[in-house]
Design a protein around this motif. Sequence first.
Motif, PDB file in Angstrom:
ATOM      1  N   ILE A 363       0.889  -1.503   0.106  1.00  0.00           N
ATOM      2  CA  ILE A 363      -0.030  -0.421  -0.223  1.00  0.00           C
ATOM      3  C   ILE A 363       0.820   1.509  -0.324  1.00  0.00           C
ATOM      4  N   VAL A 364       0.894   1.797  -1.103  1.00  0.00           N
ATOM      5  CA  VAL A 364       1.348   3.421  -1.140  1.00  0.00           C
ATOM      6  C   VAL A 364       0.569   4.737  -1.795  1.00  0.00           C
ATOM      7  N   ASP A 365       1.209   5.435  -0.892  1.00  0.00           N
ATOM      8  CA  ASP A 365       0.511   6.669  -1.297  1.00  0.00           C
ATOM      9  C   ASP A 365       0.220   7.485  -2.625  1.00  0.00           C
ATOM     10  N   SER A 366       0.981   7.146  -3.388  1.00  0.00           N
ATOM     11  CA  SER A 366       1.056   7.722  -4.470  1.00  0.00           C
ATOM     12  C   SER A 366       1.380   6.806  -6.376  1.00  0.00           C
ATOM     13  N   PHE A 367       0.926   7.044  -6.883  1.00  0.00           N
ATOM     14  CA  PHE A 367       1.175   6.271  -8.156  1.00  0.00           C
ATOM     15  C   PHE A 367       2.989   6.544  -8.597  1.00  0.00           C
ATOM     16  N   MET A 368       3.399   7.522  -8.440  1.00  0.00           N
ATOM     17  CA  MET A 368       5.080   7.599  -9.275  1.00  0.00           C
ATOM     18  C   MET A 368       5.611   6.969  -7.898  1.00  0.00           C
ATOM     19  N   GLU A 369       5.630   6.752  -6.545  1.00  0.00           N
ATOM     20  CA  GLU A 369       5.805   6.431  -5.377  1.00  0.00           C
ATOM     21  C   GLU A 369       5.779   4.645  -5.835  1.00  0.00           C
ATOM     22  N   ALA A 370       4.687   3.937  -5.981  1.00  0.00           N
ATOM     23  CA  ALA A 370       4.161   2.841  -7.537  1.00  0.00           C
ATOM     24  C   ALA A 370       5.730   1.920  -8.004  1.00  0.00           C
ATOM     25  N   LEU A 371       5.335   3.505  -9.061  1.00  0.00           N
ATOM     26  CA  LEU A 371       5.704   2.789  -9.929  1.00  0.00           C
ATOM     27  C   LEU A 371       7.838   3.175  -9.973  1.00  0.00           C
ATOM     28  N   LYS A 372       8.036   3.996  -8.877  1.00  0.00           N
ATOM     29  CA  LYS A 372       9.551   3.995  -8.382  1.00  0.00           C
ATOM     30  C   LYS A 372       9.386   2.761  -8.106  1.00  0.00           C
ATOM     31  N   ALA A 373       9.032   1.895  -6.949  1.00  0.00           N
ATOM     32  CA  ALA A 373       9.419   0.891  -6.612  1.00  0.00           C
ATOM     33  C   ALA A 373       9.448  -0.221  -7.189  1.00  0.00           C
ATOM     34  N   ALA A 374       8.615  -0.585  -8.487  1.00  0.00           N
ATOM     35  CA  ALA A 374       8.197  -2.141  -9.437  1.00  0.00           C
ATOM     36  C   ALA A 374       9.367  -1.330 -10.435  1.00  0.00           C
ATOM     37  N   TYR A 375      10.091   0.205 -10.514  1.00  0.00           N
ATOM     38  CA  TYR A 375      11.000   0.024 -11.772  1.00  0.00           C
ATOM     39  C   TYR A 375      11.918  -0.193 -11.168  1.00  0.00           C
ATOM     40  N   VAL A 376      12.587  -0.276  -9.542  1.00  0.00           N
ATOM     41  CA  VAL A 376      13.960  -0.733  -9.590  1.00  0.00           C
ATOM     42  C   VAL A 376      13.965  -2.574  -9.159  1.00  0.00           C
ATOM     43  N   LYS A 377      12.229  -2.920  -8.898  1.00  0.00           N
ATOM     44  CA  LYS A 377      12.330  -4.290  -8.820  1.00  0.00           C
ATOM     45  C   LYS A 377      12.282  -5.631 -10.338  1.00  0.00           C
ATOM     46  N   LYS A 378      12.418  -4.232 -10.778  1.00  0.00           N
ATOM     47  CA  LYS A 378      12.841  -4.504 -12.922  1.00  0.00           C
ATOM     48  C   LYS A 378      11.598  -5.121 -12.721  1.00  0.00           C
ATOM     49  N   THR A 379      10.439  -5.238 -12.436  1.00  0.00           N
ATOM     50  CA  THR A 379       9.076  -6.230 -13.172  1.00  0.00           C
ATOM     51  C   THR A 379       8.669  -5.392 -14.439  1.00  0.00           C
ATOM     52  N   HIS A 380       7.804  -6.789 -14.662  1.00  0.00           N
ATOM     53  CA  HIS A 380       6.860  -5.866 -15.889  1.00  0.00           C
ATOM     54  C   HIS A 380       5.931  -5.277 -14.991  1.00  0.00           C
ATOM     55  N   ILE A 381       5.559  -3.864 -15.491  1.00  0.00           N
ATOM     56  CA  ILE A 381       4.786  -3.463 -14.933  1.00  0.00           C
ATOM     57  C   ILE A 381       3.512  -3.142 -15.778  1.00  0.00           C
ATOM     58  N   VAL A 382       1.846  -3.121 -15.222  1.00  0.00           N
ATOM     59  CA  VAL A 382       0.912  -2.634 -15.278  1.00  0.00           C
ATOM     60  C   VAL A 382      -0.264  -2.264 -14.425  1.00  0.00           C
ATOM     61  N   ILE A 383      -0.328  -0.639 -15.462  1.00  0.00           N
ATOM     62  CA  ILE A 383      -1.381   0.140 -14.772  1.00  0.00           C
ATOM     63  C   ILE A 383      -2.471  -0.339 -14.537  1.00  0.00           C
ATOM     64  N   THR A 384      -3.779  -0.165 -13.509  1.00  0.00           N
ATOM     65  CA  THR A 384      -4.865  -0.571 -14.201  1.00  0.00           C
ATOM     66  C   THR A 384      -5.597  -0.264 -12.689  1.00  0.00           C
ATOM     67  N   ILE A 390      -6.281   5.947 -14.724  1.00  0.00           N
ATOM     68  CA  ILE A 390      -5.953   5.907 -15.100  1.00  0.00           C
ATOM     69  C   ILE A 390      -5.141   6.720 -15.851  1.00  0.00           C
ATOM     70  N   SER A 391      -6.284   8.025 -16.069  1.00  0.00           N
ATOM     71  CA  SER A 391      -6.106   9.124 -17.390  1.00  0.00           C
ATOM     72  C   SER A 391      -5.032   9.686 -17.023  1.00  0.00           C
ATOM     73  N   ARG A 392      -4.424  10.218 -15.266  1.00  0.00           N
ATOM     74  CA  ARG A 392      -3.799  10.615 -14.096  1.00  0.00           C
ATOM     75  C   ARG A 392      -2.396  10.239 -14.834  1.00  0.00           C
ATOM     76  N   VAL A 393      -3.004   8.886 -14.584  1.00  0.00           N
ATOM     77  CA  VAL A 393      -0.962   8.326 -15.050  1.00  0.00           C
ATOM     78  C   VAL A 393      -0.934   8.615 -15.730  1.00  0.00           C
TER      79      VAL A 393
END
Length: 403
Positions: A363-384, A390-393
């Motif tokens: 659980i994270v406060d913002s999608f930007m924080e989530a994006l950074k965390a997922a990017y570091v893990k080098k995973t396949h990222i899906v935003i849904t 998703i319009s904001r993202v």
Amino acid sequence: MFENVQDAIAYIESRRNKRSIDEFRETLNKCRIPMKQKNMIHIAGTNGKGSTVNYLRSILNAHGYKVGTFTSPYLICHNDRIRVDDVPISDEDLLYYINKYYDVIEEDGLSMFEIDVLIMLAYFETLDLDYRIIETGIGGLHDKTNVIDPIISVITNIGMDHQKQLGESIYDIINEKMGIIKPHQMFITSETKGTILARLQEQCDAQGAMMYVVPEYQVSRYPFHFRYRDMAFTLENQGIYQVTNARLALTIASKLIHLDSTLTTPVIENASWKGRYETLPYHERSVEIDGAHNVPGIKALIQTLRVKNEKDISIIFSCLTDKDITPMLDMMLKEGYTVYLTTFNDERAIDLSNVESRPGLIIVDSFMEALKAAYVKKTHIVITGSLHFISRVRKYLIEEAKK
């Protein structure tokens, strides 16, 4: 009265009044805005409405027809809801219509959605359109778009969603959705569940309407291959659920025009809908965004990821507070995905404090924080999740790509 479109749109989006469809019909009559216009097609359903509208519009455009569309919500700007040949209504026209009808909007207390429908009908009436494709907002029977008199009504599918507005049971939702079926018209659906089809057939019989069912088409490999009549299609970079939406649009189009395969095949295969399994860049990699905001949508997204054999998946998810989030989280976590649950700046957005932690859920406060965390893990990222989310993202990702 407004001098610029930004103020006008802010005014439109502030309107939250609740009125009946009969009251809205009275307003349209008062304004002398015709609800029966040339070649209207009305599309309802739990999922796939926007994609079906876009496929159908693309097919008709490819054959030389001029087409108006009405969809919601928007992904880029408010104007997107009202389009002609995929071009949004101009700022000048939107400003003209909001000023023209400002007094009646105030006097009758119209909501945002009512204003959009009113402007759409007034705008389309002034144009020489061959077809008008109109998507419902929520439901059918009481939806404010249901003032129109279409030549064809369409239901993509029926599932559990918007229970607070439509009713707690699937039968309540069926009754609401099938309220778009009009007497002695053509009705088309891609619903597959027998009990729902039986109820829809019963309603068509009562209305003297002719019902056509698009047969289910099984796809198990990527790229997604399917046929329609004598045409063969291959879908890449689209969700597996688009096979059903494309076949539904092809069926509708075949009732309207003669399909030329040389014109039809490219527009189906090259389709790319914003926010529907759309690939966007993020730093040196790419992410997918997909507006799966309910259980059927999440199920379809998971099916796409399975068939594409995607691995090591992180999902960034958020929805509106009126959604039952538990089954959606259960489905994603059961697949072994890492799920970043977040929220966004909207009064209807989910309250994270009400969600219990569990394995695989971050659980994270913002999608930007989530994006950074997922990017570091080098995973396949899906935003849904919610289309509002998703319009904001999507806007953020596009702005980041420009830097």
